[in-house]
Design a protein around this motif. Structure first.
Motif, short mmCIF file in Angstrom:
data_model
loop_
_atom_site.label_atom_id
_atom_site.label_comp_id
_atom_site.label_asym_id
_atom_site.label_seq_id
_atom_site.Cartn_x
_atom_site.Cartn_y
_atom_site.Cartn_z
N ALA A 1 0.86 -1.18 0.00
CA ALA A 1 0.00 0.00 0.00
C ALA A 1 0.89 1.23 0.00
O ALA A 1 1.86 1.30 0.76
CB ALA A 1 -0.92 0.01 1.23
N PRO B 1 -0.06 4.84 0.53
CA PRO B 1 -1.15 5.78 0.78
C PRO B 1 -0.82 7.20 0.33
O PRO B 1 0.33 7.64 0.40
CB PRO B 1 -1.35 5.70 2.30
CG PRO B 1 -0.04 5.21 2.84
CD PRO B 1 0.50 4.30 1.78
N ALA C 1 -5.62 4.41 -0.59
CA ALA C 1 -4.72 3.33 -0.17
C ALA C 1 -3.70 2.97 -1.25
O ALA C 1 -2.58 2.57 -0.94
CB ALA C 1 -5.52 2.09 0.21
N PHE D 1 -8.86 -3.62 3.98
CA PHE D 1 -8.14 -2.41 4.38
C PHE D 1 -8.53 -1.99 5.80
O PHE D 1 -9.69 -2.15 6.20
CB PHE D 1 -8.45 -1.27 3.41
CG PHE D 1 -8.09 -1.59 1.99
CD1 PHE D 1 -6.83 -1.29 1.50
CD2 PHE D 1 -9.00 -2.24 1.16
CE1 PHE D 1 -6.48 -1.61 0.20
CE2 PHE D 1 -8.66 -2.57 -0.14
CZ PHE D 1 -7.40 -2.25 -0.62
N TRP E 1 -7.76 1.46 8.19
CA TRP E 1 -7.14 2.77 8.36
C TRP E 1 -7.21 3.21 9.82
O TRP E 1 -8.19 2.93 10.53
CB TRP E 1 -7.88 3.81 7.54
CG TRP E 1 -7.63 3.81 6.06
CD1 TRP E 1 -8.32 3.09 5.12
CD2 TRP E 1 -6.65 4.57 5.36
NE1 TRP E 1 -7.81 3.37 3.87
CE2 TRP E 1 -6.80 4.26 3.98
CE3 TRP E 1 -5.66 5.48 5.75
CZ2 TRP E 1 -5.99 4.85 2.99
CZ3 TRP E 1 -4.86 6.05 4.77
CH2 TRP E 1 -5.03 5.74 3.42
N GLN F 1 -11.42 1.27 1.40
CA GLN F 1 -10.15 1.41 0.70
C GLN F 1 -9.74 2.87 0.56
O GLN F 1 -8.58 3.21 0.82
CB GLN F 1 -10.25 0.78 -0.70
CG GLN F 1 -8.97 0.94 -1.53
CD GLN F 1 -9.05 0.24 -2.87
OE1 GLN F 1 -9.83 -0.70 -3.05
NE2 GLN F 1 -8.24 0.67 -3.82
N ASN F 2 -10.67 3.72 0.16
CA ASN F 2 -10.38 5.14 -0.05
C ASN F 2 -11.38 6.00 0.74
O ASN F 2 -12.34 6.52 0.18
CB ASN F 2 -10.45 5.48 -1.54
CG ASN F 2 -9.47 4.69 -2.37
OD1 ASN F 2 -8.33 4.47 -1.97
ND2 ASN F 2 -9.89 4.26 -3.55
N VAL G 1 -2.50 2.97 6.85
CA VAL G 1 -3.36 1.96 6.25
C VAL G 1 -2.62 0.63 6.25
O VAL G 1 -1.43 0.55 5.97
CB VAL G 1 -3.79 2.35 4.82
CG1 VAL G 1 -2.59 2.48 3.89
CG2 VAL G 1 -4.80 1.34 4.28
N VAL H 1 -3.05 -3.06 4.46
CA VAL H 1 -3.73 -3.85 3.43
C VAL H 1 -3.39 -5.31 3.67
O VAL H 1 -2.23 -5.66 3.89
CB VAL H 1 -3.32 -3.38 2.01
CG1 VAL H 1 -1.81 -3.42 1.82
CG2 VAL H 1 -4.02 -4.23 0.96
#
Length: 360
Positions: A178, A180, A196, A208, A210, A225-226, A242, A244
């Motif tokens: 990842a 970020p 990510a 994911f 965060w 994810q985002n 983050v 992953v």
């Protein structure tokens, strides 16, 4: 096609030639621990190395270029990164490298030459393929493995109870990672967008997690994810991390810092102006050091009439709206100040030498 090859070659050369103090590069083929195959950059020029990369603390970036290097032991000390271009890193027996970044550029390969051989990397490590690849045909079997953070991440043919084979890493552009990023820096009141940017084998089915910390006990969490965040009310630096994780339980964690700046105060109006019809008037406001003004035709939104000026000249009566903008952060005032231009009819008295305009 010639242009494409030229660009790729220039990219590889630029990567390899980047240099900082305690960078190492190959000058011959041989074993990693053979000091004679290395040069080190001393801040001024490349000189003959007296230690191999990672033998002592302080190694920076390592470049294998135009030669083949065999790794058959555990390198004791951490170094910043390894880049392989126009050469091969052979893994001939169980070995380890304490680096977080391995990049295989065009012409760069990693090849496991013996069975029952594992390359161990630390938990924060990633392999990125930028034209290079992991060799799969030497021949390939489940006893040739890559482990990251103590977990077997891949075997050459995907056997041995692991999810990934070397071909997956080649197809995915590297190992799961990842990187970020965000739309920062932002201003107080703006929405923060976090990304990510997963890549590598297993990224399409990864999950994911965060977390975020910041001034005043601020905290953030998300499994998207985002994700986005619109609740930031304090200035300062915020750190978002983050993780992953692929379906085999392997994970990669990285962070991004975001700077949040405050909004400047609303401009101070220097007063409305009244002019005779047909004339022009100049509206002015005052802002602080490091600030400028943008003029609009509405209190919010609207059309930008003039940028970067504390004065606005017009002959059209109406209300105009001035907004402060910090020239460094780009942040703008929460509100705009209204400044009005009023026009009125004026009488004209003319004698032989002078024309007078008198307000009615």
């Amino acid at each position: 096609m010639q242009r494409i090859y030229t660009v790729l070659l220039l990219f590889v050369v630029s990567v390899i030639n980047a240099q900082s103090v305690n960078d190492y590069r190959t000058v011959a083929s041989g074993n990693w621990t053979d000091v004679g195959i290395w040069e080190v950059y001393n801040g001024t020029s490349w000189v003959t190395a007296t230690t191999y990369p990672g033998q002592v603390a302080g190694t920076n970036d390592v470049f294998i270029q135009g030669y083949n290097v065999t790794l058959n032991s555990s390198i004791p000390n951490t170094f910043n990164s390894l880049t392989v271009g126009s050469g091969t890193l052979f893994i001939s027996s169980n070995s380890s490298l304490d680096t977080s970044s391995i990049t295989l550029v065009t012409g760069g390969f990693m090849e496991w030459t013996s069975n029952n051989t594992n390359l161990a990397l630390p938990s924060d490590a990633s392999i990125v393929l930028q034209g290079g690849r992991l060799v799969e045909d030497s021949p390939c079997n489940a006893t040739k493995t890559l482990s990251i953070g103590g977990v077997v991440y891949a075997s050459c043919n995907g056997g041995g109870g692991v999810d990934n084979e070397f071909g997956d890493i080649n197809d995915g552009g590297g190992t799961l990672s990842a990187t970020p990023s965000s739309n920062g820096p932002i201003c107080v009141g703006q929405t923060l967008n976090l990304f990510a940017n997963p890549s590598g084998a297993g990224s399409t089915t990864a999950t994911f997690s965060w977390s975020g910390v910041g001034p005043g006990g601020y905290s953030f969490s998300s499994a998207v994810q985002n994700p986005t965040e619109s609740g930031i009310t304090s200035t300062g630096t915020y750190t978002y991390t983050v993780t992953v994780t692929d379906t085999n339980g392997y994970s990669d964690t990285n962070s991004v810092d975001v700077t949040v700046s405050g909004n400047p105060t609303t401009p101070t109006s220097n007063g409305d102006q009244t002019i005779c019809s047909g004339s022009s008037g100049t509206l002015t406001v005052t802002v602080g050091p490091g600030e400028t003004v943008d003029w609009y035709d509405a209190a919010t939104g609207g059309t930008l009439l003039l940028s970067d000026n504390t004065s606005y000249t017009t002959s059209t009566a109406g209300s105009y709206y001035a907004e402060t903008r910090n020239t460094t952060s780009g942040c703008v005032s929460t509100n705009r100040v209204i400044v009005s231009l009023v026009t009125k009819s004026c009488s004209v008295i003319t004698n032989r030498r002078v024309t007078y305009r008198v307000n009615n």
